[in-house]
Design a protein around this motif. Structure first.
Motif, PDB file in Angstrom:
ATOM      1  N   GLU A 295       0.722  -1.345   0.091  1.00  0.00           N
ATOM      2  CA  GLU A 295       0.073  -0.146   0.173  1.00  0.00           C
ATOM      3  C   GLU A 295       1.040   1.320   0.027  1.00  0.00           C
ATOM      4  OE1 GLU A 295      -3.717   2.232   2.663  1.00  0.00           O
ATOM      5  OE2 GLU A 295      -2.574   0.367   3.481  1.00  0.00           O
ATOM      6  N   LEU A 296       1.990   1.155   0.649  1.00  0.00           N
ATOM      7  CA  LEU A 296       2.740   2.241   0.937  1.00  0.00           C
ATOM      8  C   LEU A 296       3.574   2.510  -0.520  1.00  0.00           C
ATOM      9  CD1 LEU A 296       4.452   4.557   2.473  1.00  0.00           C
ATOM     10  CD2 LEU A 296       6.166   2.823   2.851  1.00  0.00           C
ATOM     11  N   GLU A 297       3.964   1.458  -1.194  1.00  0.00           N
ATOM     12  CA  GLU A 297       4.251   1.762  -2.567  1.00  0.00           C
ATOM     13  C   GLU A 297       3.558   2.257  -3.559  1.00  0.00           C
ATOM     14  OE1 GLU A 297       7.059  -0.796  -5.873  1.00  0.00           O
ATOM     15  OE2 GLU A 297       6.238  -1.716  -4.183  1.00  0.00           O
ATOM     16  N   ASN A 298       2.221   1.846  -3.566  1.00  0.00           N
ATOM     17  CA  ASN A 298       1.192   2.430  -4.343  1.00  0.00           C
ATOM     18  C   ASN A 298       1.151   3.724  -4.214  1.00  0.00           C
ATOM     19  OD1 ASN A 298       0.926  -0.327  -5.765  1.00  0.00           O
ATOM     20  ND2 ASN A 298      -0.936  -0.777  -4.254  1.00  0.00           N
ATOM     21  N   GLU A 299       1.224   4.192  -2.897  1.00  0.00           N
ATOM     22  CA  GLU A 299       0.773   5.809  -2.499  1.00  0.00           C
ATOM     23  C   GLU A 299       2.362   6.648  -3.205  1.00  0.00           C
ATOM     24  OE1 GLU A 299      -0.852   9.259  -1.008  1.00  0.00           O
ATOM     25  OE2 GLU A 299      -1.376   7.374  -1.777  1.00  0.00           O
ATOM     26  N   ILE A 300       3.587   5.868  -2.852  1.00  0.00           N
ATOM     27  CA  ILE A 300       4.579   6.695  -3.133  1.00  0.00           C
ATOM     28  C   ILE A 300       4.503   6.763  -4.824  1.00  0.00           C
ATOM     29  CG2 ILE A 300       6.979   6.570  -3.260  1.00  0.00           C
ATOM     30  CD1 ILE A 300       5.990   7.589  -0.568  1.00  0.00           C
ATOM     31  N   ARG A 301       4.290   5.820  -5.420  1.00  0.00           N
ATOM     32  CA  ARG A 301       4.017   5.690  -6.935  1.00  0.00           C
ATOM     33  C   ARG A 301       3.314   6.697  -7.487  1.00  0.00           C
ATOM     34  NH1 ARG A 301       3.018   0.169  -9.303  1.00  0.00           N
ATOM     35  NH2 ARG A 301       1.334   0.229  -8.323  1.00  0.00           N
ATOM     36  N   ARG A 302       1.995   6.724  -6.873  1.00  0.00           N
ATOM     37  CA  ARG A 302       1.246   7.873  -7.410  1.00  0.00           C
ATOM     38  C   ARG A 302       1.731   9.340  -7.146  1.00  0.00           C
ATOM     39  NH1 ARG A 302      -2.551  11.333  -4.767  1.00  0.00           N
ATOM     40  NH2 ARG A 302      -4.457  11.593  -6.045  1.00  0.00           N
ATOM     41  N   MET A 303       2.458   9.526  -5.950  1.00  0.00           N
ATOM     42  CA  MET A 303       2.892  10.674  -5.332  1.00  0.00           C
ATOM     43  C   MET A 303       4.139  11.158  -6.244  1.00  0.00           C
ATOM     44  SD  MET A 303       2.971  10.404  -1.436  1.00  0.00           S
ATOM     45  CE  MET A 303       3.707  11.905  -0.873  1.00  0.00           C
ATOM     46  N   VAL A 304       4.941  10.070  -6.766  1.00  0.00           N
ATOM     47  CA  VAL A 304       5.911  10.490  -7.847  1.00  0.00           C
ATOM     48  C   VAL A 304       5.241  11.017  -9.271  1.00  0.00           C
ATOM     49  CG1 VAL A 304       7.801   9.284  -9.017  1.00  0.00           C
ATOM     50  CG2 VAL A 304       7.669   9.085  -6.446  1.00  0.00           C
ATOM     51  N   ALA A 305       4.299  10.256  -9.724  1.00  0.00           N
ATOM     52  CA  ALA A 305       3.670  10.727 -10.711  1.00  0.00           C
ATOM     53  C   ALA A 305       2.996  12.157 -10.719  1.00  0.00           C
ATOM     54  CB  ALA A 305       2.619   9.472 -11.358  1.00  0.00           C
ATOM     55  N   LEU A 306       2.866  12.480  -9.665  1.00  0.00           N
ATOM     56  CA  LEU A 306       1.993  13.954  -9.628  1.00  0.00           C
ATOM     57  C   LEU A 306       3.125  14.982  -9.207  1.00  0.00           C
ATOM     58  CD1 LEU A 306      -1.149  13.187  -7.444  1.00  0.00           C
ATOM     59  CD2 LEU A 306      -0.893  13.677  -9.886  1.00  0.00           C
ATOM     60  N   ALA A 307       4.151  14.734  -8.809  1.00  0.00           N
ATOM     61  CA  ALA A 307       5.359  15.671  -8.411  1.00  0.00           C
ATOM     62  C   ALA A 307       5.658  16.156  -9.646  1.00  0.00           C
ATOM     63  CB  ALA A 307       6.389  14.902  -7.695  1.00  0.00           C
ATOM     64  N   LYS A 308       6.458  17.340  -9.564  1.00  0.00           N
ATOM     65  CA  LYS A 308       6.859  18.463 -10.585  1.00  0.00           C
ATOM     66  C   LYS A 308       8.089  17.675 -10.871  1.00  0.00           C
ATOM     67  CE  LYS A 308       4.329  22.597  -9.885  1.00  0.00           C
ATOM     68  NZ  LYS A 308       4.240  23.771  -9.739  1.00  0.00           N
ATOM     69  N   ASP A 309       8.640  17.551 -12.075  1.00  0.00           N
ATOM     70  CA  ASP A 309      10.153  16.934 -12.378  1.00  0.00           C
ATOM     71  C   ASP A 309      11.183  17.835 -12.205  1.00  0.00           C
ATOM     72  OD1 ASP A 309      11.196  14.874 -13.832  1.00  0.00           O
ATOM     73  OD2 ASP A 309      11.706  16.143 -15.374  1.00  0.00           O
ATOM     74  N   GLY A 310      12.126  17.379 -11.322  1.00  0.00           N
ATOM     75  CA  GLY A 310      13.197  17.990 -10.695  1.00  0.00           C
ATOM     76  C   GLY A 310      13.252  18.668  -9.445  1.00  0.00           C
ATOM     77  N   GLU A 311      11.781  18.239  -8.747  1.00  0.00           N
ATOM     78  CA  GLU A 311      11.471  18.908  -7.469  1.00  0.00           C
ATOM     79  C   GLU A 311      11.458  17.774  -6.381  1.00  0.00           C
ATOM     80  OE1 GLU A 311       8.485  21.799  -7.288  1.00  0.00           O
ATOM     81  OE2 GLU A 311       9.231  23.141  -9.018  1.00  0.00           O
ATOM     82  N   TYR A 312      11.010  18.154  -5.288  1.00  0.00           N
ATOM     83  CA  TYR A 312      10.725  17.357  -4.198  1.00  0.00           C
ATOM     84  C   TYR A 312       9.391  16.688  -4.395  1.00  0.00           C
ATOM     85  CZ  TYR A 312      15.203  18.428  -2.088  1.00  0.00           C
ATOM     86  OH  TYR A 312      16.567  18.222  -1.866  1.00  0.00           O
ATOM     87  N   VAL A 313       8.934  15.296  -3.812  1.00  0.00           N
ATOM     88  CA  VAL A 313       7.730  14.937  -3.434  1.00  0.00           C
ATOM     89  C   VAL A 313       7.085  15.593  -2.398  1.00  0.00           C
ATOM     90  CG1 VAL A 313       6.362  12.815  -3.272  1.00  0.00           C
ATOM     91  CG2 VAL A 313       8.554  12.816  -4.805  1.00  0.00           C
ATOM     92  N   THR A 314       5.987  16.158  -2.341  1.00  0.00           N
ATOM     93  CA  THR A 314       5.818  16.619  -1.095  1.00  0.00           C
ATOM     94  C   THR A 314       4.487  16.427  -0.610  1.00  0.00           C
ATOM     95  OG1 THR A 314       4.647  18.647  -2.201  1.00  0.00           O
ATOM     96  CG2 THR A 314       6.807  18.930  -1.736  1.00  0.00           C
ATOM     97  N   ALA A 315       3.849  16.813   0.588  1.00  0.00           N
ATOM     98  CA  ALA A 315       2.376  16.343   1.005  1.00  0.00           C
ATOM     99  C   ALA A 315       1.464  16.759   0.101  1.00  0.00           C
ATOM    100  CB  ALA A 315       2.076  17.059   2.393  1.00  0.00           C
TER     101      ALA A 315
END
Length: 481
Positions: free
Chosen positions: A382-402
């Motif tokens: 479940e954690l991996e699925n959430e992180i994969r979704r967050m990475v897909a939404l994060a802006k390229d070259g920036e940090y993954v945020t809340a």
């Protein structure tokens, strides 16, 4: 520290015998020799591979094509190319594959060993450079600095092949699993769905003396006895309706290796008898055959239910349970090892950023803090699925945020935060007494939330470790409440 893992894709395995011996003995590398791209990818899916050596065939360019693909799919793996002649290999192809070195056959094992040693040194230097670059980036970025409550990038987490962890519970289990791997005893792995039972099974196999032989996997859940019997023991043509050809069966196919039986708790009582016979005698009798064949296979079984409780309810054979548990491992659910959430989140962010062809600088501490508030009924998966979704939404070259987090996780974090503050009523008459009472409650709540990990609690509350220890002593707080 683990020894480096080298995967070799060879055109002819016999030509590599001396080279493999030199790499294994003189340089103590773990070497996996494969004869096809499929075998190489299977090994890379189960192991932490550091370097790949690929050889071209006489009339094909399988090796250079494979290395070119790896540059995209596994950019952190070093690549060495072996060919009989450079006449067919252009500078453009070598550049596309981004190989570290190419060698000509016939191979000189010493030359190969030196090339691999230098490549691994370059890989380690590049890894340290990336870590330092990210740390300097954090220190120089005011936005990131203000959002992080603690160190943004922790020291490198521990790994047992593909298992990533930092908690003491997982460290103890993995240390025992490394020892168990070197024995021939069967292994029983139990734990909730999504905790990583198959990853542990693969890690044990690839750290055993059977690592050069196959690891075959069979999910036993929901299969009728006849089909499961056929999958594991094999059958002869005409043994049952639809058996139009002979089938070898996993036990015979994995002779000398390992068979991983997932959801072992789901097999029927009658099939438990067949499995017990195999564990006792190593005998395989294919369906429709009178011939008994002996196989040398190590069994690793897994269950998301407690087999001991099933035995007590007479739903699982006691003698089979004791046969399966040469070593028994219980993988704790993610909610019971919150220390693993941060390293797992960072590992998955890097993994999925690479697979998506994206660049992320990491995950902010605020995002990890909110992730830690989740209950994770689906555990690591479940954690991996959430992180994969967050990475897909994060802006390229920036940090993954809340802000990239799903609404469900944000709601859980908000709910836990409000629950933690509810009911904080100070005691005492004077202002000093009431402030101290409130401080004591805040300290106790924070310590419980962090499972009495004083380092994490100190970082969360903005205290030094010594300052926190003094307050614990002052208020007579203890882990027993």
């Amino acid at each position: 520290m683990r020894s480096s893992t080298v995967v070799i894709l060879s055109a002819s395995g016999s030509d590599w015998t001396e080279a493999v011996e030199v790499l294994s003995e003189r340089y103590t590398y773990r070497v996996v020799l494969t004869g096809s791209i499929g075998e190489a990818l299977t090994a890379m899916g189960s192991l932490n591979v550091d370097l790949v050596v690929a050889e071209d065939r006489l009339d094909e360019m399988v090796g250079i094509d494979f290395l070119t693909r790896l540059r995209v799919s596994h950019p952190d793996i070093m690549r060495v190319y072996v060919t009989r002649s450079t006449a067919r290999v252009s500078d453009q192809l070598l550049t596309q594959a981004a190989i570290y070195q190419f060698l000509l056959t016939p191979l000189d094992p010493t030359q190969l060993g030196l090339a691999i040693e230098r490549a691994l040194e370059a890989r380690e230097l590049a890894r340290r450079h990336r870590i330092l670059s990210r740390e300097f980036k954090i220190q120089g970025d005011s936005y990131i600095f203000t959002e992080h409550k603690g160190p943004a990038f922790r020291p490198e987490s521990h790994r047992f092949e593909k298992l990533v962890y930092a908690s003491e519970k997982m460290a103890e289990m993995c240390n025992l699993a490394r020892q168990a791997a070197t024995t021939e005893l069967p292994i029983l792995i139990q734990g909730e769905t999504g905790t990583g039972k198959e990853l542990l099974a693969r890690a044990i196999h690839y750290n055993s003396l059977r690592r050069s032989s196959p690891l075959l996997v069979q999910n036993c859940g929901g299969l009728p006895d006849e089909l499961l019997q056929s999958e594991l023991f094999g059958h002869q043509r005409g043994a049952f309706t639809g058996a139009i050809s002979d089938r070898l069966g996993l036990f015979r196919a994995a002779d000398g290796g390992t068979v991983f039986l997932d959801e072992i708790s789901e097999v029927s009582p009658s099939f438990q008898v067949s499995l017990l016979r195999f564990l006792q005698e190593g005998e395989v009798k294919p369906l429709g055959s009178d011939k008994v064949i002996h196989c040398n296979v190590r069994i690793i079984a897994a269950s998301n239910q407690s087999l001991k409780q099933l035995v007590e309810r007479r739903e699982f054979r006691q003698d089979l349970y004791f046969r399966l548990k040469g070593f028994e491992f219980e993988i704790p659910p993610l909610r019971d090892r919150p220390d693993d959430i941060a390293p797992l989140a960072e590992f998955f962010a890097a993994k999925h950023a690479d697979s998506m062809g994206r660049k992320v600088l990491g995950i902010t501490a605020n995002a990890i803090e909110k992730l830690a508030a989740g209950d994770f009924p689906g555990n690591v998966r479940e954690l991996e699925n959430e992180i994969r979704r967050m990475v897909a939404l994060a802006k390229d070259g920036e940090y993954v945020t809340a802000r990239d987090m799903s609404p469900e996780f944000l709601a859980a974090a908000a709910r836990k935060s409000s629950d933690g503050l509810r009911g904080f009523l100070p005691d005492g008459k004077t202002l000093k007494d009431q402030v101290e009472s409130l401080e004591k409650q805040i300290l106790g709540h924070a310590l419980l939330r962090n499972h009495w990990n004083q380092s994490r609690t100190a970082v969360e509350l903005g205290l030094s470790r010594v300052g926190l220890a003094n307050k614990i002593k002052r208020y007579n707080l203890n882990e027993l409440g």
